[in-house]
Design a protein around this motif. Structure first.
Motif, PDB file in Angstrom:
ATOM      1  N   THR A 148       0.837  -1.206   0.000  1.00 18.47           N
ATOM      2  CA  THR A 148       0.000   0.000   0.000  1.00 18.47           C
ATOM      3  C   THR A 148       0.871   1.254   0.000  1.00 18.47           C
ATOM      4  O   THR A 148       0.559   2.236  -0.682  1.00 18.47           O
ATOM      5  CB  THR A 148      -0.953  -0.015   1.219  1.00 18.47           C
ATOM      6  OG1 THR A 148      -1.696  -1.235   1.167  1.00 18.47           O
ATOM      7  CG2 THR A 148      -1.896   1.163   1.206  1.00 18.47           C
ATOM      8  N   ASP A 177      -6.376  -0.047   3.019  1.00 15.61           N
ATOM      9  CA  ASP A 177      -5.719   0.970   3.851  1.00 15.61           C
ATOM     10  C   ASP A 177      -5.583   2.323   3.164  1.00 15.61           C
ATOM     11  O   ASP A 177      -5.176   3.290   3.784  1.00 15.61           O
ATOM     12  CB  ASP A 177      -4.290   0.511   4.194  1.00 15.61           C
ATOM     13  CG  ASP A 177      -4.294  -0.580   5.237  1.00 15.61           C
ATOM     14  OD1 ASP A 177      -5.212  -0.582   6.075  1.00 15.61           O
ATOM     15  OD2 ASP A 177      -3.381  -1.419   5.207  1.00 15.61           O
ATOM     16  N   ASP A 254      -3.563  -1.470  -5.858  1.00 19.14           N
ATOM     17  CA  ASP A 254      -3.065  -2.044  -4.610  1.00 19.14           C
ATOM     18  C   ASP A 254      -3.894  -3.300  -4.342  1.00 19.14           C
ATOM     19  O   ASP A 254      -5.124  -3.271  -4.467  1.00 19.14           O
ATOM     20  CB  ASP A 254      -3.261  -1.022  -3.478  1.00 19.14           C
ATOM     21  CG  ASP A 254      -2.713  -1.534  -2.156  1.00 19.14           C
ATOM     22  OD1 ASP A 254      -1.799  -2.367  -2.178  1.00 19.14           O
ATOM     23  OD2 ASP A 254      -3.212  -1.084  -1.102  1.00 19.14           O
TER      24      ASP A 254
HETATM   25 MG   LIG Z   1      -1.936  -3.033   2.126  1.00 21.11          MG
END
Ligand SMILES: [Mg+2]
Ligand SMILES: Nc1ncnc2c1ncn2[C@@H]1O[C@H](COP(=O)(O)OP(=O)(O)O)[C@@H](O)[C@H]1O
Length: 398
Positions: A148, A177, A254
């Motif tokens: 991330t 996230d 991601d």
């Molecule tokens: Mg992550």
């Protein structure tokens, strides 16, 4: 009528300014020349930092600081440099400083008009097409490895470097996230998009995805609140990225660490996979397994590239040990900087913004340059001699 694009000509050369103004007079409906000024002028009173603007800057020396200052200040502006016989080092530095195009001097009218057309298309968003879009997926089958951090900083830096529209997609439907890393509360989340795939088009995406501050980065993530996991089919994923590819120049994805249908379809659909590892044996073994699987899936060796995260020069296992083990070159190394990363995450600001001079931020910027180099930088350099292109590629280590 569409808003006109402001033109600022920065040159001490009266004849050059007059010539460009004459060429531009044929484009009055689209371009508005608001000033012919010199380097020391204060541009703030001429345009706003978010205005659609193009700067034509005549360069008579090798210094590129001025280009950088304009690029930093006017985030939405395109910068075109005019220079007599630019050499390779200058081209590379100017591009790195934020120039979009380099025009030789004396000016050839057809080249100048080509650039006006390109700028027009870029501002109207028409230039996107599937062939031009580069989709990069950041993957590892281990959590907590830095995916991330890499995806979000890379996406922001790609937007800042190229000024083109970049999409950042968080495929972690349940525990994503990105909203926390960037302090976002998206009005429309990724689940909503998947529920409304039939509505997806350019306008819908640009108006519903979360535009990040005054950049050309658009984020699509799930709300920061917990939701039950959703089953997404390969067909839905394909439809989603097909549409996205028409609207953006870069897509950065991601992922979570699972090999489910949605992840594999995303990997299939990507132009480039960044397989992230850290330098320890369990992580490297996992990385080997992933490489084996990607080979079975029929991915070209170039499609998957290794990124070492949290790299330390004095580590017991070196980058060349990693290359020997994985039988593959390492594409990029990101240094270990726990404090810079933690301070940023705790503030909800990406480290490239919160601490842009830190080694880790510099590394994300370099990675974005490397990725964008192969697309638009190469196209730009093609205009110059083949020998120049080779030397530029060498300097940029493409
Ligand atoms: Mg992550
Ligand atoms: N280059 C780095 N140096 C130090 N810490 C890092 C680095 N990259 C990531 N981290 C830390 O590792 C943790 C996991 O990072 P994250 O990007 O969330 O990984 P993932 O998405 O793979 O789970 C975070 O606490 C982050 O601050």
């Amino acid at each position: 009528m569409a808003e006109k694009i402001s033109v600022i000509i920065v040159s001490q050369n009266d004849r050059l300014r007059e010539l460009l103004e004459m060429f531009l007079s044929e484009y009055k409906a689209e371009f508005n020349v608001i000033g012919g000024v010199n380097l020391s002028s204060d541009f703030n009173y001429l345009i706003d930092k978010n205005d659609k603007a193009v700067f034509f800057i005549e360069s008579t020396d090798e210094n590129t600081d001025f280009i950088k200052s304009i690029s930093d200040k006017f985030s939405n502006a395109k910068i075109v440099i005019i220079k007599e016989n630019p050499d390779v080092t200058y081209i590379v530095n100017a591009i790195r400083a934020g120039a979009k195009e380099i025009l030789g001097y004396p000016i050839i009218k057809t080249e100048f008009i080509d650039i006006l057309e390109k700028v027009k298309q870029q501002f109207s968003g028409e230039f996107k097409n599937q062939d031009k879009c580069k989709m990069i997926t950041v993957f590892s089958n281990k959590g907590g490895i830095g995916k991330t951090s890499i995806a979000s900083n890379l996406a922001l830096e790609l937007a800042q470097t190229t000024k083109e529209n970049v999409a950042l997609i968080d495929l972690n439907f349940q525990f994503g996230d990105i909203t926390a890393f960037m302090d976002l509360q998206p009005s429309f989340d990724i689940s909503y998009m998947f529920d409304n795939l039939n509505l997806l088009n350019n306008d819908f995406l640009l108006s519903t995805m979360e535009k990040y501050k005054d950049t050309s980065l658009y984020v699509l993530a799930d709300s920061p609140y917990f939701k039950p996991a959703k089953k997404i089919s390969a067909k839905q994923v394909t439809r989603f990225f097909e549409t996205l590819k028409k609207c953006f120049s870069y897509i950065v994805v991601d992922t979570d660490s699972t090999f489910d249908e949605k992840t594999i379809t995303t990997l299939d659909y990507s132009d480039l996979i960044f397989l992230v590892t850290i330098v320890n044996l369990p992580a490297l073994r996992n990385c080997q397994r992933c490489l084996g699987l990607f080979e079975k899936l029929g991915y070209d060796a170039k499609k998957t590239q290794i990124i070492i995260n949290r790299y330390m020069e004095n580590d017991e296992i070196t980058a060349s040990d990693v290359e020997n083990l994985l039988k593959k070159k390492v594409y990029w190394k990101i240094p270990n900087n726990y404090f810079a990363l933690m301070a940023s995450i705790n503030k909800g600001i990406l480290v490239t913004e919160n601490n842009p001079t830190s080694n880790v931020a510099e590394s994300y910027k370099g990675l974005a340059l490397q990725v964008s180099d192969s697309v638009f930088r190469n196209n730009l350099i093609k205009k110059f001699s083949p020998e120049d292109s080779r030397r530029v590629n060498k300097i940029l280590e493409i």
